[in-house]
Design a protein around this motif. Structure first.
Motif, short mmCIF file in Angstrom:
data_model
loop_
_atom_site.label_atom_id
_atom_site.label_comp_id
_atom_site.label_asym_id
_atom_site.label_seq_id
_atom_site.Cartn_x
_atom_site.Cartn_y
_atom_site.Cartn_z
N ALA A 135 80.48 74.95 27.33
CA ALA A 135 80.73 73.64 26.72
C ALA A 135 81.42 73.79 25.37
O ALA A 135 82.37 73.06 25.06
N ASP A 153 79.88 74.52 39.03
CA ASP A 153 79.26 73.21 38.85
C ASP A 153 79.25 72.81 37.38
O ASP A 153 79.54 71.65 37.04
N ALA A 154 78.94 73.76 36.49
CA ALA A 154 78.92 73.46 35.06
C ALA A 154 80.32 73.14 34.55
O ALA A 154 80.52 72.19 33.78
N ASN A 195 79.68 74.84 44.65
CA ASN A 195 78.53 74.31 43.93
C ASN A 195 77.74 75.41 43.23
O ASN A 195 76.62 75.18 42.79
N HIS A 206 89.59 68.44 38.48
CA HIS A 206 89.50 69.71 39.18
C HIS A 206 90.48 69.73 40.34
O HIS A 206 90.68 68.74 41.04
N ASP A 240 87.99 67.54 32.75
CA ASP A 240 88.49 66.19 33.02
C ASP A 240 89.17 66.08 34.37
O ASP A 240 89.87 65.11 34.64
N ARG A 255 90.79 62.95 36.35
CA ARG A 255 90.06 61.80 35.80
C ARG A 255 90.90 60.95 34.86
O ARG A 255 90.44 59.89 34.43
N ARG A 292 82.90 72.00 36.28
CA ARG A 292 83.37 70.72 36.83
C ARG A 292 82.79 69.54 36.07
O ARG A 292 83.43 68.50 35.91
N SER A 293 81.55 69.69 35.58
CA SER A 293 80.92 68.58 34.86
C SER A 293 81.51 68.39 33.46
O SER A 293 81.39 67.30 32.89
N ILE A 294 82.13 69.44 32.91
CA ILE A 294 82.69 69.34 31.56
C ILE A 294 84.17 68.98 31.59
O ILE A 294 84.65 68.22 30.74
#
Length: 466
Positions: free
Chosen positions: A314, A347-348, A342, A356, A354, A380, A350-352
């Motif tokens: 992050a 996964d981490a 996954n 993929h 904007d 996004r 992809r969540s941070i």
């Protein structure tokens, strides 16, 4: 009248002294000349620590005080090895080497440099190749550049400019179906051998950004020169800065390579430039942090990754993006473990991020290059950087492709009845045109305007209505 006294600070390195503050309340009670203070500090005794233990990848140092991030030197003269403090206890500083540790032994002298790792910045870096610590390795001589600490901070959340301008990447499938914006952070997700590095090289040649900063973290040594000479080429290298840390480097060097490249990109952004930061790969950065964390005693968590790994991702990814002026568009490859999208790092990330881009092995083995799964890929910010007409064309092609995917089993066994679904009919009739649009040779650069015109013509040829 009271008499002020001065007690010189004990220094760990006379070459790089820190400002002397013998009294935290009155740091210079008699207002001595700063040059005199520095001279007094140099004249003070030098504190030398010793190697307390060398276990695995870590070096424990006793007899010195230091902060996390400080660089120390172990040994004497040319044989000295630089280490960085990564953890501290009441008795020892736990360090990780920035070079090979062969020959280190308990009792060797250790001296502090009094400063963290610094990296070069500025326009003089364009066209140069640096190692994971920011030192030139291309044989073109020393750098004439300003040095800044490798540490930095992400732009303020409210101080960031909005992402509202498209960034041309030179790849048809990306520019139209997964449109990127200036200051976006995009991930390329795939298993090994599916084409992540090749797609990254296409972006490096085709992007319209002023400056490209490329970090090759944990790469095979064989591939570095091939990437520089074949994929990037002289023209691409002339507007790029390349940071290389191969897979045989110590884990801290591999980790620092990611932050060195990010710091260089940040400095260009501070000058108001639009920069593309490409990192291959983010997974190897996480793996380096896993080695470091486990070596200093962190508990393993998900799949052996210590908790610090995910907070570090992050911190690294948030430093890209827009600022009040200038932008850093981050494009990071993510090596998914066992083609499992996954798994923890994927996964981490992809969540941070904007957006993929998913590359699949099924397309790669079928000769479809770039092997981008358009239906599984999302930007996004695409809705903010494209026109309504462009979004309508991209959405229509997605609908046609999705309809064919749902009916693929029926098509394979010959059970589909033509006329049952207009979208499936359009997909079957225009399969060759769709494949031609989404595929692109490695050495071809597609102009974004031409790509959008091609997409509009393809959708018009299908004859399907919204």
């Amino acid at each position: 009248m009271s008499t002020a006294t001065y007690a010189p600070t004990v220094r760990s390195n006379p070459v790089h002294p820190r400002p002397v503050h013998p009294n935290p309340v009155h740091p210079n009670p008699v207002h001595l000349d700063p040059a005199l203070l520095r001279a007094l500090d140099v004249a003070g005794p030098e504190r030398v620590g010793t190697v307390h233990a060398v276990v695995g990848l870590s070096v424990d140092v006793a007899g010195l005080t230091g902060a996390v991030g400080d660089v120390l030197t172990v040994g004497e003269g040319r044989e000295a090895v630089a280490v960085e403090v990564v953890a501290a206890t009441s008795s020892v500083l736990r360090c990780m080497p920035l070079a090979a540790v062969h020959g280190l032994r308990v009792g060797m002298p250790v001296r502090g440099t009094g400063r963290p790792l610094t990296v070069p910045t500025g326009r003089s870096l364009l066209g140069r190749v640096l190692d994971g610590l920011g030192r030139p390795v291309d044989g073109k001589g020393p750098l004439d550049a300003a040095m800044v600490p490798v540490s930095g901070s992400a732009p303020s959340a409210l101080g960031r400019a909005r992402v509202d301008t498209p960034l041309e990447l030179g790849v048809r499938a990306l520019d139209t179906m997964v449109t990127a914006g200036r200051g976006q952070r995009l991930g390329l997700f795939a298993g090994s051998g599916v084409g992540k590095s090749s797609l990254l090289s296409m972006v490096a040649r085709g992007t319209e950004a002023e400056v490209s900063v490329i970090a090759l973290v944990g790469e095979r040594g064989r591939e570095v020169r091939e990437f520089l000479e074949d994929d990037l080429g002289p023209e691409g290298l002339a507007r790029s800065v390349v940071v290389v840390a191969t897979s045989d480097e110590p884990p801290l060097v591999r980790l620092r390579a990611a932050f060195v490249a990010t710091r260089i990109a940040e400095q260009f952004r501070a000058e108001g430039r639009d920069v593309v930061l490409m990192m291959d790969s983010l997974t190897r950065v996480a793996m380096a942090q896993r080695e470091i964390g486990l070596s200093v005693g962190e508990p393993p968590a998900t799949r052996g990754y210590p908790p610090s790994t995910f907070s570090l991702l992050a911190q690294l990814l948030e430093r890209a993006g827009t600022a009040e002026r200038g932008s850093v568009t981050g494009i990071y490859t993510v090596l998914v473990d066992g083609d499992d999208h996954n798994e923890p790092v994927a996964d981490a990330a992809r969540s941070i991020l904007d957006g993929h881009v998913v590359l699949t092995r099924e397309l790669a083995v079928a000769g479809h290059f770039p092997s981008i799964d358009v239906l599984g890929s999302v930007s996004r910010v695409a809705g903010r950087v494209t026109t309504p007409a462009q979004r309508a064309d991209a959405t229509r092609l997605r609908q046609v492709m999705a309809a064919r995917r749902r009916a693929q089993d029926l098509l394979d066994v010959g059970a589909y009845v033509p006329g049952s679904n207009p979208l499936v009919d359009a997909a079957v009739a225009n399969a060759a045109g769709i494949d031609a649009f989404l595929q692109q040779p490695l050495d071809e650069v597609a102009e974004a305007e031409d790509s959008w015109e091609h997409l509009a013509a393809l959708v018009g040829q299908m004859g399907v209505q919204p």
